[in-house]
Design a protein around this motif. Structure first.
Motif, PDB file in Angstrom:
ATOM      1  N   GLY A 167      12.291  25.255   2.904  1.00  0.00           N
ATOM      2  CA  GLY A 167      11.857  24.871   1.935  1.00  0.00           C
ATOM      3  C   GLY A 167      10.833  25.837   0.721  1.00  0.00           C
ATOM      4  O   GLY A 167      11.700  26.553   1.043  1.00  0.00           O
ATOM      5  N   THR A 168      10.402  24.567  -0.275  1.00  0.00           N
ATOM      6  CA  THR A 168       9.505  25.395  -1.517  1.00  0.00           C
ATOM      7  C   THR A 168       8.400  25.652  -1.430  1.00  0.00           C
ATOM      8  O   THR A 168       7.545  24.163  -0.905  1.00  0.00           O
ATOM      9  CB  THR A 168      10.533  25.167  -2.287  1.00  0.00           C
ATOM     10  N   ASP A 169       7.626  26.354  -1.143  1.00  0.00           N
ATOM     11  CA  ASP A 169       5.944  26.613  -0.821  1.00  0.00           C
ATOM     12  C   ASP A 169       5.686  26.387  -2.620  1.00  0.00           C
ATOM     13  O   ASP A 169       6.091  27.879  -3.145  1.00  0.00           O
ATOM     14  CB  ASP A 169       6.047  28.157   0.042  1.00  0.00           C
ATOM     15  N   PHE A 170       4.249  26.213  -3.142  1.00  0.00           N
ATOM     16  CA  PHE A 170       3.828  25.542  -4.180  1.00  0.00           C
ATOM     17  C   PHE A 170       2.090  26.033  -3.901  1.00  0.00           C
ATOM     18  O   PHE A 170       1.978  25.261  -2.763  1.00  0.00           O
ATOM     19  CB  PHE A 170       3.919  23.999  -4.269  1.00  0.00           C
ATOM     20  N   TYR A 223       7.225  16.345   2.403  1.00  0.00           N
ATOM     21  CA  TYR A 223       6.343  17.286   2.277  1.00  0.00           C
ATOM     22  C   TYR A 223       4.943  17.563   2.988  1.00  0.00           C
ATOM     23  O   TYR A 223       4.415  16.717   4.263  1.00  0.00           O
ATOM     24  CB  TYR A 223       5.532  16.105   1.033  1.00  0.00           C
ATOM     25  N   CYS A 224       4.798  18.719   2.899  1.00  0.00           N
ATOM     26  CA  CYS A 224       3.853  19.523   4.501  1.00  0.00           C
ATOM     27  C   CYS A 224       2.698  19.792   3.508  1.00  0.00           C
ATOM     28  O   CYS A 224       2.128  20.046   2.846  1.00  0.00           O
ATOM     29  CB  CYS A 224       4.675  20.818   5.541  1.00  0.00           C
ATOM     30  N   HIS A 225       1.378  20.380   4.912  1.00  0.00           N
ATOM     31  CA  HIS A 225       0.155  20.808   5.092  1.00  0.00           C
ATOM     32  C   HIS A 225      -0.239  19.909   4.302  1.00  0.00           C
ATOM     33  O   HIS A 225      -1.239  20.929   3.445  1.00  0.00           O
ATOM     34  CB  HIS A 225       1.080  21.699   4.584  1.00  0.00           C
ATOM     35  N   MET A 226      -0.314  18.487   3.365  1.00  0.00           N
ATOM     36  CA  MET A 226      -1.223  18.025   3.006  1.00  0.00           C
ATOM     37  C   MET A 226      -2.456  18.234   3.532  1.00  0.00           C
ATOM     38  O   MET A 226      -3.179  18.284   5.013  1.00  0.00           O
ATOM     39  CB  MET A 226      -1.176  16.465   2.240  1.00  0.00           C
ATOM     40  N   LYS A 227      -3.370  17.617   3.298  1.00  0.00           N
ATOM     41  CA  LYS A 227      -4.649  17.643   2.942  1.00  0.00           C
ATOM     42  C   LYS A 227      -5.624  16.725   3.877  1.00  0.00           C
ATOM     43  O   LYS A 227      -5.247  15.383   3.692  1.00  0.00           O
ATOM     44  CB  LYS A 227      -6.251  17.326   1.859  1.00  0.00           C
ATOM     45  N   LYS A 252       0.936  24.507  10.366  1.00  0.00           N
ATOM     46  CA  LYS A 252       1.250  25.860  10.465  1.00  0.00           C
ATOM     47  C   LYS A 252       1.013  26.314   9.413  1.00  0.00           C
ATOM     48  O   LYS A 252       2.721  26.379   8.403  1.00  0.00           O
ATOM     49  CB  LYS A 252       2.914  25.929  11.274  1.00  0.00           C
ATOM     50  N   ALA A 253       0.218  26.694   8.326  1.00  0.00           N
ATOM     51  CA  ALA A 253       0.513  26.882   6.987  1.00  0.00           C
ATOM     52  C   ALA A 253      -0.988  28.172   7.238  1.00  0.00           C
ATOM     53  O   ALA A 253      -1.727  28.097   7.369  1.00  0.00           O
ATOM     54  CB  ALA A 253      -0.368  25.773   6.058  1.00  0.00           C
ATOM     55  N   ALA A 254      -0.136  29.363   6.342  1.00  0.00           N
ATOM     56  CA  ALA A 254      -1.174  31.432   6.258  1.00  0.00           C
ATOM     57  C   ALA A 254      -1.704  30.858   5.141  1.00  0.00           C
ATOM     58  O   ALA A 254      -2.745  32.016   4.529  1.00  0.00           O
ATOM     59  CB  ALA A 254       0.526  31.721   5.826  1.00  0.00           C
ATOM     60  N   PHE A 255      -1.483  29.533   3.704  1.00  0.00           N
ATOM     61  CA  PHE A 255      -2.355  29.980   3.249  1.00  0.00           C
ATOM     62  C   PHE A 255      -2.168  28.588   2.334  1.00  0.00           C
ATOM     63  O   PHE A 255      -0.747  27.560   2.925  1.00  0.00           O
ATOM     64  CB  PHE A 255      -1.458  30.823   2.058  1.00  0.00           C
ATOM     65  N   PRO A 256      -3.249  27.668   1.554  1.00  0.00           N
ATOM     66  CA  PRO A 256      -3.378  26.214   0.906  1.00  0.00           C
ATOM     67  C   PRO A 256      -1.738  26.090   0.540  1.00  0.00           C
ATOM     68  O   PRO A 256      -1.372  26.680  -0.579  1.00  0.00           O
ATOM     69  CB  PRO A 256      -4.460  26.273   0.276  1.00  0.00           C
ATOM     70  N   HIS A 257      -1.254  25.054   0.221  1.00  0.00           N
ATOM     71  CA  HIS A 257       0.494  25.245  -0.456  1.00  0.00           C
ATOM     72  C   HIS A 257       0.859  23.552   0.283  1.00  0.00           C
ATOM     73  O   HIS A 257       0.237  22.837   0.976  1.00  0.00           O
ATOM     74  CB  HIS A 257       0.948  25.903  -0.428  1.00  0.00           C
ATOM     75  N   LEU A 258       1.498  23.502  -1.047  1.00  0.00           N
ATOM     76  CA  LEU A 258       2.567  22.322  -0.168  1.00  0.00           C
ATOM     77  C   LEU A 258       3.949  22.611   0.058  1.00  0.00           C
ATOM     78  O   LEU A 258       5.069  23.692  -1.037  1.00  0.00           O
ATOM     79  CB  LEU A 258       2.806  21.089  -1.629  1.00  0.00           C
ATOM     80  N   HIS A 259       4.879  22.709   1.479  1.00  0.00           N
ATOM     81  CA  HIS A 259       5.579  23.016   1.430  1.00  0.00           C
ATOM     82  C   HIS A 259       7.130  22.061   0.946  1.00  0.00           C
ATOM     83  O   HIS A 259       5.836  20.351   1.660  1.00  0.00           O
ATOM     84  CB  HIS A 259       5.776  23.336   2.682  1.00  0.00           C
TER      85      HIS A 259
END
Ligand SMILES: [Zn+2]
Length: 282
Positions: free
Chosen positions: A28-31, A94-98, A124-131
């Motif tokens: 994916g793309t990480d924002f 859409y992943c890693h949401m709050k 599994k997120a190393a920093f806050p972001h949207l995948h």
């Protein structure tokens, strides 16, 4: 944009521009967030296109992933997430949401731009972001290279309405503290920021991404009485996420007034980014 889809089927990795802003198997793309305070304030994640919500999860805690979380996030690597089914077999995920932010329900019809939740750091997120993952059937689609062809010369035919610029590493944020901060606090926006004439130390820190071995990082920290600290660092390795800090311990009270931190990232003699930030001690 900090990480892109991996186009290299081998254990090595290549993003769509034949460069290194990815890792093996990334689909994916990480924002990321430029200012970590946005994590708390809330940044909406919106539907990339119209469709129907076919999966959603919420309730996973926001925490920067470390090895000890492997069991906890097993099979829920996406964290709090949403999958939307679009026409012609297209899907977006859409992943890693709050935690607690997901606002859509399974079966719900959404329009392009409808809010789904907020950027977080669950799973599994190393920093806050949207995948964001894009698929057609089982095929992983890179929105920057939808036909799978790499564009090493930067000639792009993308899926974006407005193609977000590709930047090969950047400085994101300068902050101040009374100590050298923990990297997780830098990423999460939880570094103690309050400074007084009696603070035990004055420290400036800079957060960046996609830095490369050999990059030069010039840091300068000045105050009403002149230079507090200054350093030029040659970065020793490639880093997806980078933090550096300089400062000085207190010998006498810090003078009241204006302080300035400057950070400059230089690659092959070319300045990639210059960040500057002021703060006051009153
Ligand atoms: Zn990702």
């Amino acid at each position: 944009m900090q990480q892109y889809v991996d186009h290299d089927p081998s254990p090595k990795a290549s993003d769509f521009s034949c460069s290194f802003l990815t890792y093996d198997g990334h689909k994916g793309t990480d924002f990321g967030l430029r200012d970590p305070a946005l994590l708390d304030r809330g940044v909406f994640v919106v539907a990339a296109a119209a469709g129907r919500v076919v999966a959603r999860r919420d309730g996973v805690i926001d925490k920067i992933y470390t090895a000890e979380d492997a069991e906890r996030v097993d099979k829920i690597e996406c964290g709090n997430g949403v999958v939307i089914q679009h026409d012609n077999g297209w899907q977006t995920q859409y992943c890693h949401m709050k935690q607690g932010s997901v606002t859509v329900t399974k079966g719900q019809i959404v329009a392009q731009g409808d809010p789904l939740g907020q950027v977080g750091v669950s799973g599994k997120a190393a920093f806050p972001h949207l995948h964001l993952s894009v698929r057609q059937g089982n095929r992983v689609v890179d929105p920057y290279a939808p036909n799978g062809r790499l564009s090493c010369d930067g000639d792009l035919e993308t899926l974006w309405d407005l193609t977000p610029a590709y930047q090969q590493g950047d400085l994101l944020y300068i902050g101040f503290s009374d100590r050298v901060p923990e990297f997780d606090d830098v990423k999460m926006g939880t570094v103690p920021q309050e400074l007084t004439p009696q603070s035990p130390a004055l420290v400036m820190y800079v957060h960046g991404f996609g830095t490369q071995k050999g990059d030069q990082l010039e840091l300068e920290f000045t105050g009403p009485a002149g230079t507090i600290a200054q350093q030029t660092i040659t970065l020793p390795k490639d880093q997806a996420q980078m933090m550096r800090a300089i400062g000085r311990n207190r010998k006498a009270d810090w003078p009241r007034g204006s302080y300035t931190a400057t950070a400059r990232l230089i690659r092959n003699g070319v300045e990639i980014q210059l960040l500057q930030k002021d703060m006051r001690i009153d």
